[in-house]
Design a protein around this motif. Sequence first.
Motif, PDB file in Angstrom:
ATOM      1  N   UNK A   1       0.846  -1.197   0.000  1.00  0.00           N
ATOM      2  CA  UNK A   1       0.000   0.000   0.000  1.00  0.00           C
ATOM      3  C   UNK A   1       0.881   1.246   0.000  1.00  0.00           C
ATOM      4  N   UNK A   2       0.729   2.071  -1.021  1.00  0.00           N
ATOM      5  CA  UNK A   2       1.457   3.336  -1.119  1.00  0.00           C
ATOM      6  C   UNK A   2       0.579   4.456  -0.583  1.00  0.00           C
ATOM      7  N   UNK A   3       1.163   5.323   0.230  1.00  0.00           N
ATOM      8  CA  UNK A   3       0.450   6.475   0.753  1.00  0.00           C
ATOM      9  C   UNK A   3       0.812   7.741   0.003  1.00  0.00           C
ATOM     10  N   UNK A   4       0.124   8.829   0.292  1.00  0.00           N
ATOM     11  CA  UNK A   4       0.446  10.112  -0.350  1.00  0.00           C
ATOM     12  C   UNK A   4       1.811  10.610   0.101  1.00  0.00           C
ATOM     13  N   UNK A   5       2.464  11.442  -0.709  1.00  0.00           N
ATOM     14  CA  UNK A   5       3.784  11.967  -0.331  1.00  0.00           C
ATOM     15  C   UNK A   5       3.726  12.710   1.004  1.00  0.00           C
ATOM     16  N   UNK A   6       4.798  12.582   1.770  1.00  0.00           N
ATOM     17  CA  UNK A   6       4.894  13.321   3.019  1.00  0.00           C
ATOM     18  C   UNK A   6       4.990  14.819   2.724  1.00  0.00           C
ATOM     19  N   UNK A   7       4.541  15.614   3.656  1.00  0.00           N
ATOM     20  CA  UNK A   7       4.518  17.064   3.437  1.00  0.00           C
ATOM     21  C   UNK A   7       5.623  17.800   4.178  1.00  0.00           C
ATOM     22  N   UNK A   8       6.482  17.055   4.900  1.00  0.00           N
ATOM     23  CA  UNK A   8       7.453  17.743   5.769  1.00  0.00           C
ATOM     24  C   UNK A   8       8.890  17.428   5.387  1.00  0.00           C
ATOM     25  N   UNK A   9       9.162  17.148   4.121  1.00  0.00           N
ATOM     26  CA  UNK A   9      10.484  16.647   3.758  1.00  0.00           C
ATOM     27  C   UNK A   9      11.578  17.706   3.753  1.00  0.00           C
ATOM     28  N   UNK A  10      11.245  18.958   3.960  1.00  0.00           N
ATOM     29  CA  UNK A  10      12.297  19.974   4.052  1.00  0.00           C
ATOM     30  C   UNK A  10      12.808  20.133   5.484  1.00  0.00           C
ATOM     31  N   UNK A  11      12.135  19.495   6.449  1.00  0.00           N
ATOM     32  CA  UNK A  11      12.553  19.566   7.853  1.00  0.00           C
ATOM     33  C   UNK A  11      12.959  18.174   8.303  1.00  0.00           C
ATOM     34  N   UNK A  12      14.267  17.956   8.346  1.00  0.00           N
ATOM     35  CA  UNK A  12      14.809  16.615   8.545  1.00  0.00           C
ATOM     36  C   UNK A  12      14.290  15.953   9.818  1.00  0.00           C
ATOM     37  N   UNK A  13      14.175  16.691  10.902  1.00  0.00           N
ATOM     38  CA  UNK A  13      13.789  16.092  12.176  1.00  0.00           C
ATOM     39  C   UNK A  13      12.369  15.548  12.174  1.00  0.00           C
ATOM     40  N   UNK A  14      11.545  16.008  11.222  1.00  0.00           N
ATOM     41  CA  UNK A  14      10.143  15.581  11.194  1.00  0.00           C
ATOM     42  C   UNK A  14       9.899  14.385  10.282  1.00  0.00           C
ATOM     43  N   UNK A  15      10.875  14.021   9.482  1.00  0.00           N
ATOM     44  CA  UNK A  15      10.641  13.021   8.447  1.00  0.00           C
ATOM     45  C   UNK A  15      10.424  11.631   9.036  1.00  0.00           C
ATOM     46  N   UNK A  16      11.268  11.193   9.956  1.00  0.00           N
ATOM     47  CA  UNK A  16      11.123   9.846  10.490  1.00  0.00           C
ATOM     48  C   UNK A  16       9.814   9.649  11.253  1.00  0.00           C
ATOM     49  N   UNK A  17       9.434  10.583  12.153  1.00  0.00           N
ATOM     50  CA  UNK A  17       8.116  10.416  12.795  1.00  0.00           C
ATOM     51  C   UNK A  17       6.974  10.405  11.782  1.00  0.00           C
ATOM     52  N   UNK A  18       7.104  11.191  10.704  1.00  0.00           N
ATOM     53  CA  UNK A  18       6.052  11.224   9.686  1.00  0.00           C
ATOM     54  C   UNK A  18       5.948   9.888   8.959  1.00  0.00           C
ATOM     55  N   UNK A  19       7.085   9.246   8.700  1.00  0.00           N
ATOM     56  CA  UNK A  19       7.069   7.934   8.061  1.00  0.00           C
ATOM     57  C   UNK A  19       6.380   6.918   8.966  1.00  0.00           C
ATOM     58  N   UNK A  20       6.751   6.908  10.250  1.00  0.00           N
ATOM     59  CA  UNK A  20       6.148   5.965  11.187  1.00  0.00           C
ATOM     60  C   UNK A  20       4.640   6.179  11.302  1.00  0.00           C
ATOM     61  N   UNK A  21       4.218   7.426  11.361  1.00  0.00           N
ATOM     62  CA  UNK A  21       2.786   7.733  11.448  1.00  0.00           C
ATOM     63  C   UNK A  21       2.058   7.293  10.187  1.00  0.00           C
ATOM     64  N   UNK A  22       2.666   7.542   9.034  1.00  0.00           N
ATOM     65  CA  UNK A  22       2.041   7.148   7.765  1.00  0.00           C
ATOM     66  C   UNK A  22       1.905   5.638   7.675  1.00  0.00           C
ATOM     67  N   UNK A  23       2.935   4.896   8.078  1.00  0.00           N
ATOM     68  CA  UNK A  23       2.846   3.435   8.080  1.00  0.00           C
ATOM     69  C   UNK A  23       1.701   2.954   8.963  1.00  0.00           C
ATOM     70  N   UNK A  24       1.591   3.562  10.146  1.00  0.00           N
ATOM     71  CA  UNK A  24       0.534   3.163  11.074  1.00  0.00           C
ATOM     72  C   UNK A  24      -0.845   3.430  10.474  1.00  0.00           C
ATOM     73  N   UNK A  25      -1.018   4.581   9.861  1.00  0.00           N
ATOM     74  CA  UNK A  25      -2.312   4.924   9.267  1.00  0.00           C
ATOM     75  C   UNK A  25      -2.632   4.017   8.075  1.00  0.00           C
ATOM     76  N   UNK A  26      -1.650   3.749   7.236  1.00  0.00           N
ATOM     77  CA  UNK A  26      -1.872   2.868   6.094  1.00  0.00           C
ATOM     78  C   UNK A  26      -2.231   1.456   6.557  1.00  0.00           C
ATOM     79  N   UNK A  27      -1.579   0.997   7.621  1.00  0.00           N
ATOM     80  CA  UNK A  27      -1.865  -0.337   8.143  1.00  0.00           C
ATOM     81  C   UNK A  27      -3.286  -0.411   8.682  1.00  0.00           C
ATOM     82  N   UNK A  28      -3.678   0.607   9.433  1.00  0.00           N
ATOM     83  CA  UNK A  28      -5.022   0.616  10.021  1.00  0.00           C
ATOM     84  C   UNK A  28      -6.099   0.713   8.934  1.00  0.00           C
ATOM     85  N   UNK A  29      -5.884   1.569   7.966  1.00  0.00           N
ATOM     86  CA  UNK A  29      -6.904   1.804   6.939  1.00  0.00           C
ATOM     87  C   UNK A  29      -7.043   0.645   5.965  1.00  0.00           C
TER      88      UNK A  29
END
Length: 256
Positions: A203-231
């Motif tokens: 399952x591919x999700x929409x592109x992340x929106x925070x890729x210019x801020x390095x510190x936010x990218x990893x939490x965003x990936x983890x959150x996206x995985x969780x949401x894709x898994x649940x949905x």
Amino acid sequence: MTFVRACIFNLYFFVLTLVMGILAMPIRVCMPSRALAYAQAWTGLTIKGLTRICGIRVVVSGREHLPQGPCLLACQHQSAFDTLVWMNLVERPTYVMKSELTRIPLVGPMLLLTGMIPVERTGGAKALRALLAATDRARDDGRQIIIFPEGTRMPPGEIGRLHPGIAAMAAHSGLPVIPVATDSGLRWGRNAFLKRPGTIHIVLGPPLTCTTRRALILPAIATAWEELSRENGLPLLTPSPVDNSVGKQTESLTES
């Protein structure tokens, strides 16, 4: 029956890899520009053998989120299957992989010719600079870069520590980051001989929106995985630890 099918598939995979590895030698010498297409033929035949012999079906959803041109695919990693399937899901794939794989006889030289990105996982700042330079080349060549941020295969429903190599790549290159969830480990587990019949979901999700801020990218990936898994009815994930330490940016980026 599952055991018998697994035996037949593993024999098929060994013979196919040996034969195509030998036949790749003239490709390497005479037609290096065809190396990627040749590798895609090998992985395509491997996946076809897996589906027909082991009774595994592959269902991919969210393809509409793939941009035209280069991107970073932040994929969950549960199975050796994940290291094969993307060769035929995108047009110009490039895997970030551990450099030891380039030393495998017959296969290793082809990996380099196909444009894969080997990483010295304990190479420190020098390895990180090489990774970012390779990312630039892949971007300029219109490649889709596949990376497994967990750095190793994890059982379904579990998530490993996310390593910051992909955050550095995204912030440096400006490429869109597409999160990808899967349940491949339910059918082909880590180091598992048996391949269990059923469906593998990708399952591919929409592109992340925070890729210019390095510190936010990893939490965003983890959150996206969780949401894709649940949905999508995939195994739910435990809370994700992330690792933003600069000193570990090139450690354990991927494992096959």
